[in-house]
Design an enzyme around this catalytic site. Structure first.
Site, PDB file in Angstrom:
ATOM      1  N   LYS A  42       0.937  -1.233  -0.026  1.00  0.00           N
ATOM      2  CA  LYS A  42      -0.067   0.063  -0.005  1.00  0.00           C
ATOM      3  C   LYS A  42       0.894   1.239  -0.088  1.00  0.00           C
ATOM      4  CE  LYS A  42      -2.371  -0.807   3.605  1.00  0.00           C
ATOM      5  NZ  LYS A  42      -1.721  -2.115   4.298  1.00  0.00           N
ATOM      6  N   ARG A 117     -10.041   0.815   8.744  1.00  0.00           N
ATOM      7  CA  ARG A 117      -9.566  -0.624   8.873  1.00  0.00           C
ATOM      8  C   ARG A 117     -10.326  -1.444   9.801  1.00  0.00           C
ATOM      9  NH1 ARG A 117      -3.250   0.496   8.542  1.00  0.00           N
ATOM     10  NH2 ARG A 117      -2.383  -1.388   9.549  1.00  0.00           N
ATOM     11  N   ARG A 155      11.817  -6.472   5.655  1.00  0.00           N
ATOM     12  CA  ARG A 155      11.769  -4.988   5.537  1.00  0.00           C
ATOM     13  C   ARG A 155      12.596  -4.209   6.251  1.00  0.00           C
ATOM     14  NH1 ARG A 155       5.810  -2.743   5.070  1.00  0.00           N
ATOM     15  NH2 ARG A 155       5.616  -2.382   7.342  1.00  0.00           N
ATOM     16  N   ARG A 188      11.475  -1.581  11.590  1.00  0.00           N
ATOM     17  CA  ARG A 188      10.153  -0.869  12.494  1.00  0.00           C
ATOM     18  C   ARG A 188       9.942  -1.741  13.627  1.00  0.00           C
ATOM     19  NH1 ARG A 188       5.538   0.528   8.420  1.00  0.00           N
ATOM     20  NH2 ARG A 188       4.478  -0.914   9.805  1.00  0.00           N
ATOM     21  N   ARG A 199      -0.482  -8.486  13.853  1.00  0.00           N
ATOM     22  CA  ARG A 199      -0.981  -7.414  12.555  1.00  0.00           C
ATOM     23  C   ARG A 199      -1.655  -8.004  11.597  1.00  0.00           C
ATOM     24  NH1 ARG A 199       4.299  -5.210  10.894  1.00  0.00           N
ATOM     25  NH2 ARG A 199       3.373  -3.882   9.142  1.00  0.00           N
TER      26      ARG A 199
HETATM   27  P1  ADP Z   1       1.011  -2.009   8.091  1.00  0.00           P
HETATM   28  O1  ADP Z   1      -0.345  -1.679   7.039  1.00  0.00           O
HETATM   29  O2  ADP Z   1       2.181  -2.623   7.365  1.00  0.00           O
HETATM   30  O3  ADP Z   1       0.418  -2.600   9.156  1.00  0.00           O
HETATM   31  P2  ADP Z   1       0.744   0.801   9.196  1.00  0.00           P
HETATM   32  O4  ADP Z   1       1.849   1.737   9.102  1.00  0.00           O
HETATM   33  O5  ADP Z   1      -0.483   0.900   8.172  1.00  0.00           O
HETATM   34  O6  ADP Z   1       1.272  -0.538   8.941  1.00  0.00           O
HETATM   35  O7  ADP Z   1       0.215   0.951  10.410  1.00  0.00           O
HETATM   36  C1  ADP Z   1       0.867   0.517  11.718  1.00  0.00           C
HETATM   37  C2  ADP Z   1      -0.010   0.465  12.884  1.00  0.00           C
HETATM   38  O8  ADP Z   1      -0.411   1.619  13.252  1.00  0.00           O
HETATM   39  C3  ADP Z   1      -0.998  -0.464  12.964  1.00  0.00           C
HETATM   40  O9  ADP Z   1      -0.556  -1.917  13.178  1.00  0.00           O
HETATM   41  C4  ADP Z   1      -1.831   0.142  13.919  1.00  0.00           C
HETATM   42  O10 ADP Z   1      -1.581  -0.187  15.376  1.00  0.00           O
HETATM   43  C5  ADP Z   1      -1.797   1.528  13.646  1.00  0.00           C
HETATM   44  N1  ADP Z   1      -2.820   1.880  12.773  1.00  0.00           N
HETATM   45  C6  ADP Z   1      -2.389   2.517  11.575  1.00  0.00           C
HETATM   46  N2  ADP Z   1      -3.503   2.684  10.639  1.00  0.00           N
HETATM   47  C7  ADP Z   1      -4.616   2.524  11.657  1.00  0.00           C
HETATM   48  C8  ADP Z   1      -6.017   2.398  11.451  1.00  0.00           C
HETATM   49  N3  ADP Z   1      -6.659   2.997  10.381  1.00  0.00           N
HETATM   50  N4  ADP Z   1      -6.707   2.147  12.568  1.00  0.00           N
HETATM   51  C9  ADP Z   1      -6.125   1.846  13.810  1.00  0.00           C
HETATM   52  N5  ADP Z   1      -5.012   1.507  13.875  1.00  0.00           N
HETATM   53  C10 ADP Z   1      -4.017   1.946  12.979  1.00  0.00           C
END
Ligand code: ADP
Length: 243
Positions: A42, A117, A155, A188, A199
């Site tokens: 993404k 999400r 990663r 990360r 996740r």
């Molecule tokens: P990835 O898609 O690789 O898991 P992100 O950078 O999108 O990584 O998200 C990292 C973390 O940030 C998630 O595991 C969550 O804890 C939080 N997060 C990000 N976007 C959201 C969202 N829309 N709702 C709830 N938590 C979120």
């Protein structure tokens, strides 16, 4: 020097350049929702798309990490959950997105990366889009589970510019160093194996069911195979779908 001023294209929609008709009817803002499991690309696709569309990328993950880095009230609230790979509260991310969408450079369209999400986030987003008369297009990046694991465990990220690398699929020229910034690459916190599992569970249980929600709501939704082709080919497929 090239000017990329907002007035230059008269507020025309996505992709509007000097070759466009000046009085073309403004289109609805486009909300491009990049949807898929962690590691589906993404972020990579957002970065390719924003250059072409000249839309801002709205990544809730990046915004939250920035708050954590600053150590402010939002950052303190979400840090532990992010480290554990658990979703943060809907009201926190909903507010961040709402504030971001109010900024002028999101008026013509925007790319949502990692949002919505949950069902509650999707409902809030639908309300925000209706209020703006925006059209949503959901791009579902479909990736094989084992491929996702391989991508996430390998990663590495530049702490300065955010560029993502992968030990196996996209190594930096000098191991451990960003090609663009020369900074030492980092893993990360949430790319550790047990956190990756959390996740993926969060995606499976809370996020994936939104595909059905988008269908019920009649949103344009496209499945795009993001497993077998390089990012540039996936990007071309997305462009063809939205243009
Ligand atoms: P990835 O898609 O690789 O898991 P992100 O950078 O999108 O990584 O998200 C990292 C973390 O940030 C998630 O595991 C969550 O804890 C939080 N997060 C990000 N976007 C959201 C969202 N829309 N709702 C709830 N938590 C979120």
């Amino acid at each position: 020097m090239e000017s990329k001023g907002q007035v230059a294209n008269g507020g025309l929609p996505a992709g509007a350049g000097s070759d466009q008709i000046p009085n073309a009817k403004p289109q609805k803002p486009l909300a491009l929702i990049l949807f898929g499991p962690p590691g589906s690309g993404k972020g990579t696709q957002s970065k390719l798309l924003l250059k072409t569309l000249d839309f801002p990328q709205i990544s809730t993950g990046d915004m939250l990490r920035e708050h954590v880095r600053r150590g402010n009230a939002v950052g303190t609230k979400v840090e532990a959950k992010m480290k554990a790979g658990i979703l943060v509260k809907d009201e926190v991310v909903n507010r961040l997105v709402e504030e971001r969408l109010a900024q002028p450079n999101a008026a013509r369209g925007f790319i949502l990366d990692g949002y919505p999400r949950t069902r509650a986030q999707a409902e809030t987003l639908c309300g925000m889009l209706a209020g703006r008369g925006a059209e949503a297009v959901v791009i579902h990046l479909v990736v094989d589970y084992n491929e996702v694991i391989a991508r996430l465990t390998g990663r590495r990220q530049c702490p300065v510019c955010g560029t993502l690398y992968n030990l196996k699929f996209k190594p930096s020229k000098v191991p451990g160093v960003c090609d663009l910034e020369g900074a030492a690459l980092i893993v990360r916190d949430d790319d550790r194996e047990e956190v990756i599992r959390e996740r993926l569970d969060a995606y499976q249980n809370q996020t994936k069911p939104l595909i059905e929600y988008f269908r019920e709501k009649g949103k344009r939704l496209y499945d795009v195979d993001a497993s077998s082709e390089p990012p540039e080919a996936v990007f071309q497929k997305i462009l063809a779908l939205i243009q």
